[in-house]
Design a protein around this motif. Structure first.
Motif, PDB file in Angstrom:
ATOM      1  N   MET A 165       0.828  -1.206   0.000  1.00  0.00           N
ATOM      2  CA  MET A 165       0.000   0.000   0.000  1.00  0.00           C
ATOM      3  C   MET A 165       0.859   1.251   0.000  1.00  0.00           C
ATOM      4  O   MET A 165       1.916   1.296   0.643  1.00  0.00           O
ATOM      5  CB  MET A 165      -0.935  -0.007   1.209  1.00  0.00           C
ATOM      6  N   ASN A 166       0.398   2.276  -0.706  1.00  0.00           N
ATOM      7  CA  ASN A 166       1.136   3.538  -0.799  1.00  0.00           C
ATOM      8  C   ASN A 166       0.745   4.529   0.288  1.00  0.00           C
ATOM      9  O   ASN A 166       1.408   5.555   0.461  1.00  0.00           O
ATOM     10  CB  ASN A 166       0.900   4.171  -2.168  1.00  0.00           C
ATOM     11  N   HIS A 167      -0.336   4.238   1.010  1.00  0.00           N
ATOM     12  CA  HIS A 167      -0.807   5.137   2.076  1.00  0.00           C
ATOM     13  C   HIS A 167      -1.244   4.297   3.269  1.00  0.00           C
ATOM     14  O   HIS A 167      -1.733   3.175   3.108  1.00  0.00           O
ATOM     15  CB  HIS A 167      -2.009   5.967   1.602  1.00  0.00           C
ATOM     16  N   ASP A 168      -1.095   4.866   4.458  1.00  0.00           N
ATOM     17  CA  ASP A 168      -1.642   4.184   5.621  1.00  0.00           C
ATOM     18  C   ASP A 168      -3.134   4.501   5.728  1.00  0.00           C
ATOM     19  O   ASP A 168      -3.691   5.265   4.914  1.00  0.00           O
ATOM     20  CB  ASP A 168      -0.876   4.533   6.899  1.00  0.00           C
ATOM     21  N   LEU A 169      -3.803   3.942   6.728  1.00  0.00           N
ATOM     22  CA  LEU A 169      -5.257   4.067   6.808  1.00  0.00           C
ATOM     23  C   LEU A 169      -5.745   5.477   7.138  1.00  0.00           C
ATOM     24  O   LEU A 169      -6.913   5.792   6.897  1.00  0.00           O
ATOM     25  CB  LEU A 169      -5.804   3.074   7.840  1.00  0.00           C
ATOM     26  N   SER A 170      -4.873   6.329   7.656  1.00  0.00           N
ATOM     27  CA  SER A 170      -5.292   7.707   7.927  1.00  0.00           C
ATOM     28  C   SER A 170      -5.634   8.436   6.633  1.00  0.00           C
ATOM     29  O   SER A 170      -6.409   9.402   6.628  1.00  0.00           O
ATOM     30  CB  SER A 170      -4.191   8.464   8.679  1.00  0.00           C
ATOM     31  N   GLY A 179      -0.307   5.392  10.665  1.00  0.00           N
ATOM     32  CA  GLY A 179       0.681   4.341  10.851  1.00  0.00           C
ATOM     33  C   GLY A 179       0.122   2.934  10.783  1.00  0.00           C
ATOM     34  O   GLY A 179       0.862   1.965  10.930  1.00  0.00           O
ATOM     35  N   GLU A 180      -1.188   2.805  10.557  1.00  0.00           N
ATOM     36  CA  GLU A 180      -1.812   1.484  10.494  1.00  0.00           C
ATOM     37  C   GLU A 180      -2.140   1.105   9.052  1.00  0.00           C
ATOM     38  O   GLU A 180      -2.433   1.984   8.220  1.00  0.00           O
ATOM     39  CB  GLU A 180      -3.092   1.446  11.334  1.00  0.00           C
ATOM     40  N   TYR A 181      -2.098  -0.190   8.783  1.00  0.00           N
ATOM     41  CA  TYR A 181      -2.426  -0.703   7.453  1.00  0.00           C
ATOM     42  C   TYR A 181      -3.440  -1.838   7.593  1.00  0.00           C
ATOM     43  O   TYR A 181      -3.658  -2.374   8.690  1.00  0.00           O
ATOM     44  CB  TYR A 181      -1.160  -1.178   6.736  1.00  0.00           C
ATOM     45  N   LEU A 182      -4.028  -2.203   6.496  1.00  0.00           N
ATOM     46  CA  LEU A 182      -5.110  -3.186   6.538  1.00  0.00           C
ATOM     47  C   LEU A 182      -4.652  -4.576   6.943  1.00  0.00           C
ATOM     48  O   LEU A 182      -5.468  -5.404   7.359  1.00  0.00           O
ATOM     49  CB  LEU A 182      -5.819  -3.246   5.181  1.00  0.00           C
ATOM     50  N   ASP A 183      -3.350  -4.856   6.843  1.00  0.00           N
ATOM     51  CA  ASP A 183      -2.892  -6.179   7.272  1.00  0.00           C
ATOM     52  C   ASP A 183      -3.072  -6.374   8.772  1.00  0.00           C
ATOM     53  O   ASP A 183      -3.125  -7.509   9.257  1.00  0.00           O
ATOM     54  CB  ASP A 183      -1.433  -6.410   6.864  1.00  0.00           C
ATOM     55  N   GLN A 184      -3.195  -5.266   9.530  1.00  0.00           N
ATOM     56  CA  GLN A 184      -3.423  -5.363  10.968  1.00  0.00           C
ATOM     57  C   GLN A 184      -4.846  -5.798  11.288  1.00  0.00           C
ATOM     58  O   GLN A 184      -5.130  -6.217  12.408  1.00  0.00           O
ATOM     59  CB  GLN A 184      -3.135  -4.011  11.634  1.00  0.00           C
ATOM     60  N   TYR A 185      -5.740  -5.677  10.318  1.00  0.00           N
ATOM     61  CA  TYR A 185      -7.151  -5.958  10.551  1.00  0.00           C
ATOM     62  C   TYR A 185      -7.672  -7.127   9.703  1.00  0.00           C
ATOM     63  O   TYR A 185      -8.878  -7.371   9.640  1.00  0.00           O
ATOM     64  CB  TYR A 185      -7.984  -4.701  10.256  1.00  0.00           C
TER      65      TYR A 185
END
Length: 449
Positions: A165-170, A179-185
């Protein structure tokens, strides 16, 4: 700087496929006795030059996505077909190299304009609902994600980290997600198996006495037969929301049949979900209903896992508080859930959970799944009477989100013909014996199927 895994869209093809029903389905006062799928094929190329074609499929679902008093169902269906073609053209015009999530967001920005243009061209005076546009576009969004995974030779759910991903979830939600990405969820492998929620529609016969015209196609026809044949442990019950005595009697009757059948099978635990299809006037209806169920079938009340969309889908015009009901059972939004803003509004007025649907777009489902987990909300995944590939897509979504406990799938009940070809390739997903589906089979490249 972009990633080598980023994709550009080379071509989009959108088509439709009729899906016959074996039995009518009634929900929210509406009856559906046939359907069609919107299918999409999207060809992409990565920055490193690898090409692949992805596939997406989803029922048109106009009766659910666009229930109108002024526009006939055949006209809403025609409009949604046109919307799908227009969205396909927009996707085909995307020239940048990007992650599929970013393609999805860029395409979504054109939805309001597309809705206005299609509505005006067809002489439709009312505004085209955003839910209808999301459903019409969902197969294209799915195909983009599928193609991304295939081109990169990975499962698409494993392309959701900072590596891809080129952007984090913010960038998509709020600063809370910096600082979070979808792999954490999401999970790196699908859950091995998941319980299947079987639908009990308002017209579905509970006993032989309820059968007016037997189908005689070798499949179960009564609730008891379905429970016994498929080993069901989860039942989703469609209710009226406008007739309290009928709703109470329906649940009590279903609970009695389930008690009898499950007792013969030696089971002690099973569950219900209740769907009022937004017909309740207010929370008082839900509270009265639950109170009567507690009096007449106390163990039935214990078996209720969650309650779905009791009141009107437009939360801005009808911000009916759900706090009191949510103290008793999780109350989830379905038709109301269109974007992050609607999720925040639902939380504010007391909803404690969300129902994800692949038919609202794979991109949107991933983002809302992350937000719901962040906020500690109850999560479930439901389908739209999805047959074949659309059911597999919905099940893969459920199998990759940690907190989702079961998957809804009623295509095998109402339109099993739509499973032809897919059933043979994924028998664990369509041949139900112990009330579960074998989601372990959905770990392939792309969207897993």
């Amino acid at each position: 700087m972009g990633k080598q895994s980023d994709i550009e869209i080379l071509g989009v093809d959108v088509s439709t496929q009729d899906v016959p029903f074996r039995a009518p389905l009634k929900f929210g006062g509406r009856v559906v006795d046939g359907s069609e799928n919107i299918n999409a094929e999207v060809t992409v190329r990565t920055r490193s030059g690898k090409e692949a074609t992805g596939f997406g499929s989803m029922p048109l679902g106009n009766v659910w996505a666009w229930p109108s008093k002024s526009v006939e169902p055949d006209q809403t269906a025609e409009a949604m077909r046109s919307i799908a073609q227009r969205v396909g053209a927009v996707a085909n015009d995307q020239s940048e190299l990007a992650h599929p999530l970013d393609h999805g967001i860029a395409i979504q920005k054109t939805f309001p304009t597309i809705g206005k243009e299609i509505g005006a061209a067809m002489g439709i005076e009312e505004e085209v609902p955003m839910l209808a546009i999301l459903v019409a576009a969902s197969s294209i969004d799915a195909a983009i994600h599928d193609a991304f995974g295939k081109a990169n030779e990975i499962n698409s759910f494993n392309g959701l980290s900072a590596e891809f991903m080129n952007h984090d979830l913010s960038h998509y939600l709020s600063e809370e997600f910096a600082g979070e990405y979808l792999d954490q969820y999401t999970l790196r492998e699908p859950k091995e198996t998941m319980p299947l929620y079987h639908l009990v529609g308002a017209l579905d016969p509970l006993t032989e006495a309820d059968i007016e015209k037997p189908i005689k196609d070798g499949r179960p026809e009564t609730l008891g037969e379905w429970i016994e044949a498929d080993g069901l442990t989860h039942l989703k019950i469609k209710l009226s929301g406008e007739d309290l005595p009928w709703d109470v009697d329906r649940v009590v009757a279903i609970d009695r049949i389930a008690e009898e059948t499950q007792g013969r099978l030696g089971r002690e635990h099973w569950f219900y979900s209740l769907d009022f299809n937004e017909k309740c006037e207010g929370v008082h209806y839900v509270l009265n209903f639950l109170q009567q169920i507690e009096q007449l079938a106390p163990r039935g009340l214990e078996r209720i896992q969650y309650i779905e969309q009791p009141t009107h889908r437009d939360l801005k015009k009808h911000p009916i508080p759900m706090h009191e009901a949510a103290k008793i059972k999780p109350v989830v939004i379905d038709e109301s859930l269109l974007d992050f803003e609607s999720l925040l509004l639902a939380r504010e007025i007391g909803y404690s959970g969300v129902a994800l649907k692949a038919c609202k777009g794979h991109t949107e489902s991933l983002l809302l799944a992350a937000a719901a987990q962040k906020y500690g909300m109850f999560l479930c995944v439901q389908d739209l009477t999805c047959p074949g590939a659309s059911f597999l897509h919905s099940a893969e979504l459920a199998a990759r989100i940690p907190t989702v406990a079961a998957i809804e799938g009623n295509g095998r009940q109402y339109c099993p013909a739509g499973n032809a070809g897919w059933k043979e390739r994924f028998p664990s997903m369509f041949e139900i014996e112990d009330g579960t589906v074998g989601t372990y089979a959905l770990g392939g490249v792309g969207l897993g199927h």
